[in-house]
Design a protein around this motif. Structure first.
Motif, PDB file in Angstrom:
ATOM      1  N   ALA A 190       0.829  -1.205   0.000  1.00  0.00           N
ATOM      2  CA  ALA A 190       0.000   0.000   0.000  1.00  0.00           C
ATOM      3  C   ALA A 190       0.864   1.256   0.000  1.00  0.00           C
ATOM      4  CB  ALA A 190      -0.931  -0.008   1.211  1.00  0.00           C
ATOM      5  N   GLN A 191       1.893   1.279   0.822  1.00  0.00           N
ATOM      6  CA  GLN A 191       2.766   2.457   0.863  1.00  0.00           C
ATOM      7  C   GLN A 191       3.501   2.650  -0.461  1.00  0.00           C
ATOM      8  OE1 GLN A 191       5.141   1.736   4.356  1.00  0.00           O
ATOM      9  NE2 GLN A 191       3.664   2.723   5.718  1.00  0.00           N
ATOM     10  N   ARG A 192       3.881   1.554  -1.087  1.00  0.00           N
ATOM     11  CA  ARG A 192       4.530   1.654  -2.405  1.00  0.00           C
ATOM     12  C   ARG A 192       3.540   2.218  -3.438  1.00  0.00           C
ATOM     13  NH1 ARG A 192       4.672  -1.629  -6.870  1.00  0.00           N
ATOM     14  NH2 ARG A 192       6.550  -1.464  -8.191  1.00  0.00           N
ATOM     15  N   ALA A 193       2.311   1.719  -3.419  1.00  0.00           N
ATOM     16  CA  ALA A 193       1.300   2.211  -4.360  1.00  0.00           C
ATOM     17  C   ALA A 193       0.986   3.684  -4.112  1.00  0.00           C
ATOM     18  CB  ALA A 193       0.030   1.371  -4.243  1.00  0.00           C
ATOM     19  N   LEU A 194       0.962   4.096  -2.840  1.00  0.00           N
ATOM     20  CA  LEU A 194       0.695   5.499  -2.519  1.00  0.00           C
ATOM     21  C   LEU A 194       1.826   6.404  -2.992  1.00  0.00           C
ATOM     22  CD1 LEU A 194      -0.710   5.011   1.081  1.00  0.00           C
ATOM     23  CD2 LEU A 194      -1.999   5.787  -0.904  1.00  0.00           C
ATOM     24  N   ALA A 195       3.067   5.929  -2.856  1.00  0.00           N
ATOM     25  CA  ALA A 195       4.209   6.718  -3.321  1.00  0.00           C
ATOM     26  C   ALA A 195       4.161   6.896  -4.836  1.00  0.00           C
ATOM     27  CB  ALA A 195       5.512   6.038  -2.904  1.00  0.00           C
ATOM     28  N   ILE A 196       3.782   5.831  -5.554  1.00  0.00           N
ATOM     29  CA  ILE A 196       3.671   5.921  -7.016  1.00  0.00           C
ATOM     30  C   ILE A 196       2.541   6.868  -7.397  1.00  0.00           C
ATOM     31  CG2 ILE A 196       3.098   4.620  -9.100  1.00  0.00           C
ATOM     32  CD1 ILE A 196       4.513   2.218  -7.850  1.00  0.00           C
TER      33      ILE A 196
ATOM     34  N   ALA B 275       1.472   9.381  -5.748  1.00  0.00           N
ATOM     35  CA  ALA B 275       1.857  10.761  -5.444  1.00  0.00           C
ATOM     36  C   ALA B 275       2.692  11.390  -6.550  1.00  0.00           C
ATOM     37  CB  ALA B 275       2.613  10.815  -4.124  1.00  0.00           C
ATOM     38  N   LEU B 276       3.287  10.564  -7.412  1.00  0.00           N
ATOM     39  CA  LEU B 276       4.116  11.076  -8.508  1.00  0.00           C
ATOM     40  C   LEU B 276       3.285  11.434  -9.736  1.00  0.00           C
ATOM     41  CD1 LEU B 276       7.124   8.585  -8.275  1.00  0.00           C
ATOM     42  CD2 LEU B 276       6.994  10.921  -7.388  1.00  0.00           C
ATOM     43  N   ARG B 277       2.011  11.078  -9.739  1.00  0.00           N
ATOM     44  CA  ARG B 277       1.149  11.383 -10.876  1.00  0.00           C
ATOM     45  C   ARG B 277       0.739  12.852 -10.852  1.00  0.00           C
ATOM     46  NH1 ARG B 277      -2.632   6.389  -9.271  1.00  0.00           N
ATOM     47  NH2 ARG B 277      -1.238   4.661  -9.843  1.00  0.00           N
ATOM     48  N   PRO B 278       0.201  13.358 -11.982  1.00  0.00           N
ATOM     49  CA  PRO B 278      -0.375  14.707 -11.943  1.00  0.00           C
ATOM     50  C   PRO B 278      -1.461  14.775 -10.879  1.00  0.00           C
ATOM     51  CG  PRO B 278      -0.157  13.936 -14.209  1.00  0.00           C
ATOM     52  CD  PRO B 278       0.163  12.762 -13.327  1.00  0.00           C
ATOM     53  N   ARG B 279      -1.527  15.917 -10.164  1.00  0.00           N
ATOM     54  CA  ARG B 279      -2.435  16.051  -9.032  1.00  0.00           C
ATOM     55  C   ARG B 279      -2.189  14.917  -8.052  1.00  0.00           C
ATOM     56  NH1 ARG B 279      -6.044  19.953 -10.092  1.00  0.00           N
ATOM     57  NH2 ARG B 279      -7.326  19.319  -8.319  1.00  0.00           N
ATOM     58  N   GLY B 280      -0.922  14.829  -7.625  1.00  0.00           N
ATOM     59  CA  GLY B 280      -0.452  13.709  -6.825  1.00  0.00           C
ATOM     60  C   GLY B 280      -1.207  13.504  -5.531  1.00  0.00           C
ATOM     61  N   LEU B 281      -1.576  14.578  -4.825  1.00  0.00           N
ATOM     62  CA  LEU B 281      -2.266  14.417  -3.559  1.00  0.00           C
ATOM     63  C   LEU B 281      -3.618  13.746  -3.763  1.00  0.00           C
ATOM     64  CD1 LEU B 281      -2.623  14.802  -0.565  1.00  0.00           C
ATOM     65  CD2 LEU B 281      -3.327  17.172  -0.981  1.00  0.00           C
ATOM     66  N   GLU B 282      -4.381  14.211  -4.747  1.00  0.00           N
ATOM     67  CA  GLU B 282      -5.685  13.603  -5.019  1.00  0.00           C
ATOM     68  C   GLU B 282      -5.529  12.148  -5.436  1.00  0.00           C
ATOM     69  OE1 GLU B 282      -4.688  16.471  -6.006  1.00  0.00           O
ATOM     70  OE2 GLU B 282      -6.208  18.000  -5.623  1.00  0.00           O
ATOM     71  N   SER B 283      -4.496  11.850  -6.241  1.00  0.00           N
ATOM     72  CA  SER B 283      -4.253  10.471  -6.667  1.00  0.00           C
ATOM     73  C   SER B 283      -3.920   9.583  -5.472  1.00  0.00           C
ATOM     74  CB  SER B 283      -3.118  10.422  -7.685  1.00  0.00           C
ATOM     75  OG  SER B 283      -3.444  11.145  -8.853  1.00  0.00           O
TER      76      SER B 283
ATOM     77  N   LEU C 240      -4.830  10.027  -2.326  1.00  0.00           N
ATOM     78  CA  LEU C 240      -6.027   9.826  -1.507  1.00  0.00           C
ATOM     79  C   LEU C 240      -6.980   8.835  -2.155  1.00  0.00           C
ATOM     80  CD1 LEU C 240      -6.670  13.488  -0.337  1.00  0.00           C
ATOM     81  CD2 LEU C 240      -5.797  11.597   1.022  1.00  0.00           C
ATOM     82  N   THR C 241      -7.074   8.891  -3.479  1.00  0.00           N
ATOM     83  CA  THR C 241      -7.900   7.908  -4.185  1.00  0.00           C
ATOM     84  C   THR C 241      -7.346   6.502  -3.989  1.00  0.00           C
ATOM     85  OG1 THR C 241      -8.580   9.534  -5.846  1.00  0.00           O
ATOM     86  CG2 THR C 241      -8.744   7.206  -6.457  1.00  0.00           C
ATOM     87  N   GLU C 242      -6.028   6.367  -4.058  1.00  0.00           N
ATOM     88  CA  GLU C 242      -5.399   5.063  -3.841  1.00  0.00           C
ATOM     89  C   GLU C 242      -5.624   4.595  -2.402  1.00  0.00           C
ATOM     90  OE1 GLU C 242      -3.594   1.644  -4.920  1.00  0.00           O
ATOM     91  OE2 GLU C 242      -4.043   3.323  -6.255  1.00  0.00           O
ATOM     92  N   LEU C 243      -5.551   5.501  -1.442  1.00  0.00           N
ATOM     93  CA  LEU C 243      -5.808   5.137  -0.046  1.00  0.00           C
ATOM     94  C   LEU C 243      -7.231   4.617   0.118  1.00  0.00           C
ATOM     95  CD1 LEU C 243      -4.923   5.127   2.953  1.00  0.00           C
ATOM     96  CD2 LEU C 243      -5.820   7.459   3.111  1.00  0.00           C
ATOM     97  N   SER C 244      -8.179   5.273  -0.534  1.00  0.00           N
ATOM     98  CA  SER C 244      -9.566   4.820  -0.465  1.00  0.00           C
ATOM     99  C   SER C 244      -9.708   3.403  -1.002  1.00  0.00           C
ATOM    100  CB  SER C 244     -10.459   5.779  -1.260  1.00  0.00           C
ATOM    101  OG  SER C 244     -11.764   5.274  -1.384  1.00  0.00           O
TER     102      SER C 244
ATOM    103  N   SER D 211       1.382   7.771   6.725  1.00  0.00           N
ATOM    104  CA  SER D 211       2.209   8.152   5.569  1.00  0.00           C
ATOM    105  C   SER D 211       1.455   9.089   4.639  1.00  0.00           C
ATOM    106  CB  SER D 211       2.670   6.902   4.819  1.00  0.00           C
ATOM    107  OG  SER D 211       1.573   6.232   4.223  1.00  0.00           O
ATOM    108  N   VAL D 212       0.147   8.836   4.481  1.00  0.00           N
ATOM    109  CA  VAL D 212      -0.645   9.715   3.623  1.00  0.00           C
ATOM    110  C   VAL D 212      -0.827  11.081   4.275  1.00  0.00           C
ATOM    111  CG1 VAL D 212      -2.910  10.043   2.559  1.00  0.00           C
ATOM    112  CG2 VAL D 212      -1.829   7.800   2.527  1.00  0.00           C
ATOM    113  N   ILE D 213      -1.041  11.104   5.588  1.00  0.00           N
ATOM    114  CA  ILE D 213      -1.194  12.383   6.290  1.00  0.00           C
ATOM    115  C   ILE D 213       0.074  13.225   6.134  1.00  0.00           C
ATOM    116  CG2 ILE D 213      -1.587  13.476   8.515  1.00  0.00           C
ATOM    117  CD1 ILE D 213      -3.996  11.978   7.372  1.00  0.00           C
ATOM    118  N   ALA D 214       1.230  12.583   6.319  1.00  0.00           N
ATOM    119  CA  ALA D 214       2.495  13.302   6.167  1.00  0.00           C
ATOM    120  C   ALA D 214       2.672  13.793   4.734  1.00  0.00           C
ATOM    121  CB  ALA D 214       3.660  12.395   6.572  1.00  0.00           C
TER     122      ALA D 214
END
Length: 501
Positions: free
Chosen positions: A149-155, A157-165, A167-171, A259-262
């Motif tokens: 999950a942390q690896r997927a969240l890091a990836i 975050a590198l996309r356009p509009r990384g924060l929204e991406s 959070l969507t992955e976290l969901s 990790s997402v909060i940070a």
């Protein structure tokens, strides 16, 4: 999806090597009775083992403590287990009795306690060992899930509009609704979209948490569903909040959420720095646009809203909230240019999208003045129109076309002009107050009727000689010759301006 937190009785019963058989009818059990977390397996033949038991465990027994036909004793035994929080009872068949006593079956069925039979050749230690293996496998699965999950969240975050991406992955990883609130408490991103997660209760809770101004988290139930809120940013400089439609369970889940909060906090802090630099750049580009030359702005920004354009000016104190609102509009395809200048916050958009200003005023309660449609070669004129409209308006959107249609005297109205008008009319008002006369009203009616005596007399219901005498007396009190147009025009202006004070 997030793997289960703990093995369950259903997991244990599914092991073929143990050959455990559920005796209770599942439809007669409490909802989810077989799926409750099972933390351990314990064995005891005590009549009352509850002082030595922990919550969420399965108890194994051979039944040596049950006298034959002891209905009341067995019922009391089962009741004690249920009250202690035992999740299931396993009976070792063939040790003390062949099969399970019917009294025990009936008592467990009545209290909804799962009862299963353990074959004679299956030692209790094998069941405990099997459950320990399940716990180890579950722990490994959750740690693997957390790393993935942390690896997927890091990836993400590198996309356009990384924060929204992210959070969507976290969901998706948690299998629940996740929402992002900005510093004003408005939802700026959610997943799944339209799932109804951002209820009024959650929005109010997020706003209340942000208004406290300190970094914090809060767990609460909304419509009987658990939610957790986390603020973003440091105390005194909160940037927003994240809401998760679940409670943080174990260390792995908390590590992923943390990790997402940070990540979100860092992203928003960086966004604030970038926004500050963008405001500084746009302020300089506004100065260039006010020279009616859009060349520099186009070169720096790449493009500007398509002409014809309208320019709006609002209160600079609301620039942050308005900018966030317009950033969301920009992501939906509405091109805009925003900059803070000496006159306030300037907004430039295409004339075709002018209705967005009404939405802005309705949603944020801001006051803006809007110019007439123009092109960039007349940007300075459009900007001046917007400033004029803002000064003339009292609330919401004021358009220059409406403000200009109200008349020249309204455009000239100011505190200074009203004071001058009152001073000019002061002798007349003093005379009316002392003499009980009505010279000011007579003079106003006379001028309203184009200085015609008969028309003013009819309007006031008096004789024309009375009007003529009053006008002559007013001219004497004011010390002016009312036979000249300039004197009449000045007096009319004074009467109009004094009436607006």
């Amino acid at each position: 999806m997030e793997p289960p937190l703990h093995p369950t009785l259903r997991t244990l019963l599914a092991r073929r090597d143990l050959r455990l058989a559920l005796v209770s009818e599942e439809r007669m059990l409490a909802d989810g009775a077989l799926d409750q977390p099972m933390r351990w397996v314990h064995s005891s033949d005590l009549v009352d083992p509850t002082p030595f038991l922990a919550d969420d465990l399965v108890l194994l027994t051979t039944g040596t403590q049950f006298p034959s036909g002891d209905h009341e004793g067995i019922a009391a035994y089962v009741e004690r287990l249920v009250q202690r929080g035992v999740n299931g009872l396993g009976f070792g068949s063939g040790v003390h009795s062949q099969g399970i006593p019917p009294e025990l079956v009936a008592a467990c069925q009545a209290r909804g306690l799962p009862l299963f039979e353990v074959p004679y050749d299956v030692p209790f230690i094998a069941i405990a060992r099997g459950h320990a293996e399940a716990i180890a496998a579950q722990t490994y699965a959750r740690r693997t899930w957390a790393l993935e999950a942390q690896r997927a969240l890091a990836i993400a975050a590198l996309r356009p509009r990384g924060l929204e991406s992210a959070l969507t992955e976290l969901s998706r990883r948690l299998g629940c609704w996740v929402g992002l609130f900005d510093a004003t408490g408005l939802v700026v991103h959610e997943h799944p979209i339209g799932a109804g997660g951002a209820t009024p209760a959650i929005s109010e809770a997020a706003s209340a948490l942000l208004q406290r101004g300190s970094s914090a988290s809060r767990a609460f139930d909304d419509a009987e569903a658990p939610h957790t809120l986390f603020t973003l940013g440091r105390t005194g400089h909160l940037r927003g909040a994240i809401a998760i439609a679940a409670s943080a369970h174990d260390a792995e889940t908390r590590a992923v959420v943390t990790s997402v909060i940070a990540m979100a906090g860092l992203s928003m802090e960086q966004g604030v720095v970038l926004a500050r630099e963008r405001r500084r750049l746009n302020a300089q580009l506004l100065e260039s646009l006010l020279t009616d030359d859009p060349t520099l702005a186009r070169r720096v920004l790449g493009s500007l809203p398509a002409a014809p354009i309208v320019v709006a000016v609002g209160d600079a104190a609301q620039a942050a909230a308005v900018t966030e609102w317009w950033d969301r509009r920009r992501s939906e395809g509405t091109a805009s240019f925003l900059a803070v200048g000496p006159e306030g916050l300037t907004i430039c958009i295409s004339a075709a999208a002018e209705g967005a200003f009404d939405e802005l005023a309705a949603q944020l309660g801001v006051r803006v003045g809007v110019s007439a449609a123009s092109d960039y070669r007349s940007f300075s004129q459009a900007h001046a129109q917007a400033v004029t409209a803002l000064g003339r308006g009292t609330s919401g959107v004021t358009r220059y076309a409406d403000a200009a249609g109200s008349g020249m005297l309204d455009a000239l109205a100011s505190e200074e002009s009203r004071l001058l008008a009152a001073a000019r009319l002061a002798p007349l008002r003093v005379h009316d107050a002392k003499a009980g006369s009505d010279l000011e009203a007579t003079l106003r009616s006379w001028l309203e009727h184009d200085a015609r005596i008969d028309a003013a007399a009819d309007a006031m219901g008096v004789h024309r000689h009375t009007i003529r005498a009053r006008i002559a007396q007013a001219a004497q009190v004011l010390g002016v010759d009312l036979s000249s147009f300039p004197a009449r025009a000045e007096l009319w202006a004074a009467l109009q301006l004094a009436a607006t004070g």
